[in-house]
Design a protein around this motif. Structure first.
Motif, PDB file in Angstrom:
ATOM      1  N   ALA A  37       0.834  -1.211   0.000  1.00 52.74           N
ATOM      2  CA  ALA A  37       0.000   0.000   0.000  1.00 52.74           C
ATOM      3  C   ALA A  37       0.866   1.257   0.000  1.00 52.74           C
ATOM      4  O   ALA A  37       0.618   2.197  -0.757  1.00 52.74           O
ATOM      5  N   CYS A  38       1.906   1.270   0.847  1.00 53.20           N
ATOM      6  CA  CYS A  38       2.782   2.450   0.922  1.00 53.20           C
ATOM      7  C   CYS A  38       3.596   2.614  -0.358  1.00 53.20           C
ATOM      8  O   CYS A  38       3.766   3.739  -0.854  1.00 53.20           O
ATOM      9  N   LEU A  39       4.096   1.514  -0.892  1.00 55.29           N
ATOM     10  CA  LEU A  39       4.870   1.575  -2.131  1.00 55.29           C
ATOM     11  C   LEU A  39       4.030   2.173  -3.260  1.00 55.29           C
ATOM     12  O   LEU A  39       4.487   3.049  -4.010  1.00 55.29           O
ATOM     13  N   GLY A  61       8.511  15.107   4.400  1.00 61.74           N
ATOM     14  CA  GLY A  61       8.133  16.361   5.050  1.00 61.74           C
ATOM     15  C   GLY A  61       6.843  16.259   5.822  1.00 61.74           C
ATOM     16  O   GLY A  61       6.599  17.031   6.750  1.00 61.74           O
ATOM     17  N   ASN A  62       6.002  15.287   5.457  1.00 62.95           N
ATOM     18  CA  ASN A  62       4.716  15.100   6.128  1.00 62.95           C
ATOM     19  C   ASN A  62       4.420  13.599   6.223  1.00 62.95           C
ATOM     20  O   ASN A  62       3.795  13.023   5.324  1.00 62.95           O
ATOM     21  N   PRO A  63       4.836  12.949   7.305  1.00 64.43           N
ATOM     22  CA  PRO A  63       4.647  11.495   7.453  1.00 64.43           C
ATOM     23  C   PRO A  63       3.192  11.058   7.513  1.00 64.43           C
ATOM     24  O   PRO A  63       2.909   9.849   7.486  1.00 64.43           O
ATOM     25  N   ASN A  64       2.254  12.005   7.585  1.00 66.15           N
ATOM     26  CA  ASN A  64       0.838  11.634   7.588  1.00 66.15           C
ATOM     27  C   ASN A  64       0.453  10.847   6.347  1.00 66.15           C
ATOM     28  O   ASN A  64      -0.483  10.036   6.369  1.00 66.15           O
ATOM     29  N   TYR A  65       1.156  11.079   5.246  1.00 64.80           N
ATOM     30  CA  TYR A  65       0.867  10.326   4.027  1.00 64.80           C
ATOM     31  C   TYR A  65       1.083   8.830   4.254  1.00 64.80           C
ATOM     32  O   TYR A  65       0.291   7.995   3.800  1.00 64.80           O
ATOM     33  N   ILE A  66       2.151   8.472   4.947  1.00 71.75           N
ATOM     34  CA  ILE A  66       2.435   7.063   5.235  1.00 71.75           C
ATOM     35  C   ILE A  66       1.383   6.499   6.188  1.00 71.75           C
ATOM     36  O   ILE A  66       0.928   5.352   6.023  1.00 71.75           O
ATOM     37  N   LEU A  67       0.987   7.296   7.167  1.00 64.76           N
ATOM     38  CA  LEU A  67      -0.047   6.836   8.101  1.00 64.76           C
ATOM     39  C   LEU A  67      -1.354   6.563   7.370  1.00 64.76           C
ATOM     40  O   LEU A  67      -2.040   5.563   7.651  1.00 64.76           O
TER      41      LEU A  67
END
Length: 209
Positions: A37-39, A61-67
């Protein structure tokens, strides 16, 4: 929140869902779901940012994307079995993701005042590369390379449409809206109505006497 940030969020969410659906087809574990999913979610945007030398890369810059991608993977892990045709859902979700990611790539390049050629290429890279990475890693025939289907072509046409709209209007909504609508219309037409490009057909060599 900027238009580019909104597009990146939407692209990450929808592409993460498609990645998790592919993971379900491969019967991976929960960690595998999250990885794929992250890839898929950040692959195209990462390559875009590296090529454009944007620092930091958007998800660093914004780890919320990974979350968001991980949450999407978790949801699909527990609900994928409820979907009657996961492949059909995958195709249509992927079409929406493409229609969001291409404008995101176009917007990023435009904000950096890149030339029209680079803007079009960044739209295509952002839209196509995440799904390509997903399918290659999961050992599936990449959707971007399916015989005759309008995928890369849809991304190219959408990005080109954005360039055309930019000549007529300075409104980002018009430019990016044109890009998204054209991209999705072509991809949806390929899925729903069988729109295709001609493919190469091998022919036997002529006998020469």
């Amino acid at each position: 929140m900027s238009a580019l940030t909104l597009l990146d969020y939407a692209s990450v969410l929808i592409f993460a869902l498609t990645g998790a659906l592919v993971a379900s087809r491969q019967q991976l574990d929960i960690v595998g779901f999250a990885f794929i999913a992250c890839l898929t979610a950040v692959g195209g945007g990462t390559l875009r940012d590296v090529l454009l030398d944007r620092n930091p890369v958007f998800w660093l810059g914004n780890p919320n994307y990974i979350l968001i991608a991980c949450v999407a993977a978790l949801v699909v892990f527990f609900t994928a079995h409820l979907v009657e045709s996961r492949y059909r859902l995958l195709l249509w979700l992927d079409s929406f993701a493409l229609a969001v990611a291409v404008p995101a790539g176009v917007s990023a390049a435009m904000l950096m005042a890149q030339s029209p050629v680079i803007v079009v290429l960044m739209g295509m890279v952002t839209g196509c590369m995440g799904g390509l990475m997903r399918d290659v890693v999961c050992n599936e025939v990449p959707l971007v390379l399916k015989q005759g289907e309008l995928y890369v072509t849809a991304a190219f046409a959408g990005a080109l449409g954005a360039m055309g709209a930019a000549m007529l209007s300075d409104d980002p909504l018009v430019i990016l809206g044109t890009c998204a609508a054209l991209t999705w219309a072509l991809r949806a037409g390929s899925l729903g109505f069988g729109w295709r490009l001609p493919v190469y057909r091998a022919r036997p060599p002529r006998n020469r006497s």
